[in-house]
Design an enzyme around this catalytic site. Structure first.
Site, PDB file in Angstrom:
ATOM      1  N   THR A 165       0.834  -1.200   0.000  1.00  0.00           N
ATOM      2  CA  THR A 165       0.000   0.000   0.000  1.00  0.00           C
ATOM      3  C   THR A 165       0.869   1.251   0.000  1.00  0.00           C
ATOM      4  OG1 THR A 165      -1.595   1.280   1.292  1.00  0.00           O
ATOM      5  CG2 THR A 165      -0.237  -0.248   2.522  1.00  0.00           C
ATOM      6  N   SER A 220      -1.450   3.104  10.649  1.00  0.00           N
ATOM      7  CA  SER A 220      -2.435   2.229  11.306  1.00  0.00           C
ATOM      8  C   SER A 220      -1.751   0.880  11.490  1.00  0.00           C
ATOM      9  CB  SER A 220      -3.695   2.066  10.450  1.00  0.00           C
ATOM     10  OG  SER A 220      -3.422   1.219   9.330  1.00  0.00           O
ATOM     11  N   TYR A 276      -2.881  -1.815  10.431  1.00  0.00           N
ATOM     12  CA  TYR A 276      -2.995  -2.446   9.113  1.00  0.00           C
ATOM     13  C   TYR A 276      -1.822  -2.029   8.219  1.00  0.00           C
ATOM     14  CZ  TYR A 276      -3.997  -2.162   4.183  1.00  0.00           C
ATOM     15  OH  TYR A 276      -3.849  -2.206   2.817  1.00  0.00           O
ATOM     16  N   HIS A 277      -1.602  -0.699   8.120  1.00  0.00           N
ATOM     17  CA  HIS A 277      -0.540  -0.238   7.223  1.00  0.00           C
ATOM     18  C   HIS A 277       0.829  -0.752   7.679  1.00  0.00           C
ATOM     19  CE1 HIS A 277      -3.638   2.785   5.862  1.00  0.00           C
ATOM     20  NE2 HIS A 277      -3.048   2.559   4.711  1.00  0.00           N
ATOM     21  N   LYS A 285       1.617  -4.194   6.421  1.00  0.00           N
ATOM     22  CA  LYS A 285       2.108  -4.190   5.036  1.00  0.00           C
ATOM     23  C   LYS A 285       3.602  -3.843   4.996  1.00  0.00           C
ATOM     24  CE  LYS A 285      -1.803  -4.837   2.712  1.00  0.00           C
ATOM     25  NZ  LYS A 285      -2.013  -5.916   1.748  1.00  0.00           N
TER      26      LYS A 285
HETATM   27  N1  USQ Z   1     -11.340   9.926   5.269  1.00  0.00           N
HETATM   28  C1  USQ Z   1     -12.171  11.015   5.403  1.00  0.00           C
HETATM   29  N2  USQ Z   1     -13.490  10.801   5.574  1.00  0.00           N
HETATM   30  C2  USQ Z   1     -14.038   9.548   5.622  1.00  0.00           C
HETATM   31  C3  USQ Z   1     -13.197   8.436   5.470  1.00  0.00           C
HETATM   32  C4  USQ Z   1     -11.844   8.653   5.311  1.00  0.00           C
HETATM   33  O1  USQ Z   1     -11.702  12.176   5.356  1.00  0.00           O
HETATM   34  O2  USQ Z   1     -15.266   9.453   5.799  1.00  0.00           O
HETATM   35  C5  USQ Z   1      -9.891  10.154   5.061  1.00  0.00           C
HETATM   36  C6  USQ Z   1      -8.990   9.389   6.011  1.00  0.00           C
HETATM   37  O3  USQ Z   1      -8.847  10.069   7.240  1.00  0.00           O
HETATM   38  C7  USQ Z   1      -7.702   9.298   5.202  1.00  0.00           C
HETATM   39  C8  USQ Z   1      -8.193   9.262   3.766  1.00  0.00           C
HETATM   40  O4  USQ Z   1      -9.565   9.668   3.785  1.00  0.00           O
HETATM   41  O5  USQ Z   1      -6.936  10.450   5.372  1.00  0.00           O
HETATM   42  C9  USQ Z   1      -8.113   7.900   3.119  1.00  0.00           C
HETATM   43  O6  USQ Z   1      -8.860   6.993   3.892  1.00  0.00           O
HETATM   44  P1  USQ Z   1      -9.611   5.742   3.217  1.00  0.00           P
HETATM   45  O7  USQ Z   1     -10.490   5.122   4.251  1.00  0.00           O
HETATM   46  O8  USQ Z   1     -10.218   6.156   1.936  1.00  0.00           O
HETATM   47  O9  USQ Z   1      -8.387   4.809   2.830  1.00  0.00           O
HETATM   48  P2  USQ Z   1      -7.278   4.102   3.739  1.00  0.00           P
HETATM   49  O10 USQ Z   1      -7.692   3.908   5.142  1.00  0.00           O
HETATM   50  O11 USQ Z   1      -6.003   4.848   3.520  1.00  0.00           O
HETATM   51  O12 USQ Z   1      -7.178   2.641   3.096  1.00  0.00           O
HETATM   52  C10 USQ Z   1      -7.537   2.371   1.735  1.00  0.00           C
HETATM   53  C11 USQ Z   1      -7.785   0.868   1.618  1.00  0.00           C
HETATM   54  C12 USQ Z   1      -6.473   0.134   1.917  1.00  0.00           C
HETATM   55  C13 USQ Z   1      -5.384   0.631   0.990  1.00  0.00           C
HETATM   56  C14 USQ Z   1      -5.229   2.143   1.134  1.00  0.00           C
HETATM   57  C15 USQ Z   1      -4.265   2.729   0.124  1.00  0.00           C
HETATM   58  O13 USQ Z   1      -8.796   0.486   2.525  1.00  0.00           O
HETATM   59  O14 USQ Z   1      -6.686  -1.268   1.721  1.00  0.00           O
HETATM   60  O15 USQ Z   1      -4.159   0.021   1.356  1.00  0.00           O
HETATM   61  O16 USQ Z   1      -6.496   2.774   0.877  1.00  0.00           O
HETATM   62  S1  USQ Z   1      -3.490   4.176   0.771  1.00  0.00           S
HETATM   63  O17 USQ Z   1      -4.515   5.107   1.245  1.00  0.00           O
HETATM   64  O18 USQ Z   1      -2.720   4.760  -0.291  1.00  0.00           O
HETATM   65  O19 USQ Z   1      -2.653   3.745   1.882  1.00  0.00           O
END
Ligand code: USQ
Length: 416
Positions: A144, A179, A181-182, A185
């Site tokens: 990720t 996190s 989770y992260h 990875k």
């Molecule tokens: N966020 C908001 N509002 C919400 C939900 C999330 O502002 O209602 C924000 C979070 O705080 C974060 C961002 O959006 O800053 C991204 O969160 P996300 O829930 O869209 O994604 P994330 O938790 O980072 O995880 C997702 C996938 C994961 C993958 C990752 C790629 O669930 O499997 O590894 O994206 S990355 O984000 O590049 O690490």
């Protein structure tokens, strides 16, 4: 090529199977259906109805005239993983069978431990089984972009040149995950890199950005749909924003909303995984691909969803609830992503078009969203050691899943 997809029943695994089949590859799948159970555990389900797995396989046979070999089992069971590798000896493995939610891993100590034990154990089992039974196989490992965090410098693809106290080296770029989770990875990446060095295995570590979309060209019938999660633990920000707009709930960019991430459409993510499979590295090589097309802030996503919702006659508001996560709400973000382009990768989908497409599907499945509207607003807090009571309190008693059973029924998995 013969490709083993671990996690074939998941959001990416299923469309990847369809995509590889359409390109003439043969596909073997492995899954334990844990995502279906865990989405139920938080009181939710997929907005798109997902058939039981045997029906998915039957639809592939009927609509595409193709067969998928399937092994049901758990990546934490080494004899099982070893047996699958010994029997199949695939040309490539795309390893997707991991707990993929950051908020889920932050619920409490049990969820943190389950995430790390399962993810790291599964990867270790895979590299050991490759070494024992199929050392020529190419491992395409789903990592990720979140492994790198949000440093105040550009992010290279895995490695960078560094000079310290007069000496130079090429070293892994620092990881600063945000996190449990992260972090799982990050540990996986170290283990895969070491396995390539010590046993001359070949591996591609895919630092994947956030994937968006429900459709790929191969999804020509509702029976072939992939899942769409929208609850606070399994739904990504964009998924949740569109679901919120459809449900008449406020759109929720957390805090300042200037958190930036790299994004890629589902269809383009499938293209890049296929390119990785079709262009294997040499024995002993560990390579890293940053897999995303463009970075957006969550505010930009919220505004886009708000605008498209308006065109459809919906009028959601945009709120900024306090950020339940511990993360930079405003930061520099410039990751590089050249390695896939060098293999011929081309972006095919624009974010705005896909957002319109998702709206169309969600309006069709609106009743499934309505039935689970209580799962959307955030309750899992990064600062809390135990978010379980808050998470559980919002699920109506009628929707509470039954207590976990020691063994799942062998022939049928729970509905998604
Ligand atoms: N966020 C908001 N509002 C919400 C939900 C999330 O502002 O209602 C924000 C979070 O705080 C974060 C961002 O959006 O800053 C991204 O969160 P996300 O829930 O869209 O994604 P994330 O938790 O980072 O995880 C997702 C996938 C994961 C993958 C990752 C790629 O669930 O499997 O590894 O994206 S990355 O984000 O590049 O690490």
């Amino acid at each position: 090529m013969k490709v083993l997809i671990t996690g074939i029943d998941g959001y990416s695994g299923w469309p990847l199977a369809l995509h590889l089949l359409s390109r003439g590859h043969s596909v073997v799948g492995l899954d334990n259906f844990v995502t279906r159970r865990r989405v139920r555990e938080v009181g939710s389900w997929s907005a798109t109805p997902i058939p039981a797995f045997p029906r998915r396989l039957a639809a592939v046979k009927e609509l595409l005239g193709k067969e998928i070999e399937f092994h049901r089992g758990d990546m934490t069971d080494y004899p099982f993983v070893r047996q699958v590798l010994a029997e199949e000896r695939p040309d490539a493995i795309v390893h997707l069978a991991e707990q993929r939610s950051a908020p889920y891993s932050m619920i409490d100590v049990d969820h943190a431990v389950a995430t790390q034990v399962e993810n790291i154990t599964g990867t270790l089992h895979l590299v050991y089984a490759m070494r024992e039974c199929s050392p020529e196989t190419h491992l395409v490992k789903m990592g990720t972009m979140g492994e790198y965090g949000t440093p105040n410098v550009d992010i290279p693809e895995g490695f960078f040149d560094v000079e310290f106290r007069g000496r130079k080296d090429r070293l892994p770029f620092p990881r600063q995950a945000s996190s449990w989770y992260h972090w799982s990875k990050v540990f996986d990446s170290g283990d895969v890199m070491f396995a390539t060095k010590v046993w001359k295995l070949r591996a591609t570590d895919v630092m994947q950005g956030v994937i968006y979309g429900i459709r790929t060209p191969e999804i020509t019938d509702d029976r072939l749909l992939t899942r769409f999660d929208f609850d606070e633990t399994w739904g990504t920000a964009l998924n949740r924003f569109i679901a919120q707009a459809v449900l008449g709930l406020p759109i929720t960019p957390y805090g300042k909303g200037e958190q930036r991430r790299g994004f890629i459409a589902l269809e383009d993510s499938m293209q890049s995984l296929r390119l990785a499979v079709e262009n294997p590295p040499s024995a002993g090589e560990y390579r890293v691909f940053n897999q995303f097309d463009q970075a957006y802030s969550v505010n930009e996503l919220a505004q886009l969803v708000h605008r498209v919702a308006g065109e459809l006659g919906l009028s959601p508001t945009i709120d900024h609830p306090p950020d339940p996560r511990v993360e930079a709400e405003q930061h520099y973000y410039l990751p590089l992503h050249d390695n896939l382009l060098a293999l011929g990768y081309q972006r095919t989908r624009a974010l705005e078009d896909v957002v319109r497409e998702i709206f169309r599907d969600l309006l069709r499945f609106r009743r499934r969203l309505e039935a689970r509207r209580y799962v959307v607003m955030p309750t899992v807090q990064w600062r809390s050691a135990d978010s379980r009571p808050a998470l559980s309190a919002r699920i109506p008693p009628a929707q509470k899943p039954p207590p976990p059973q020691s063994s799942e029924p062998a022939s049928e998995e729970p509905p998604a």
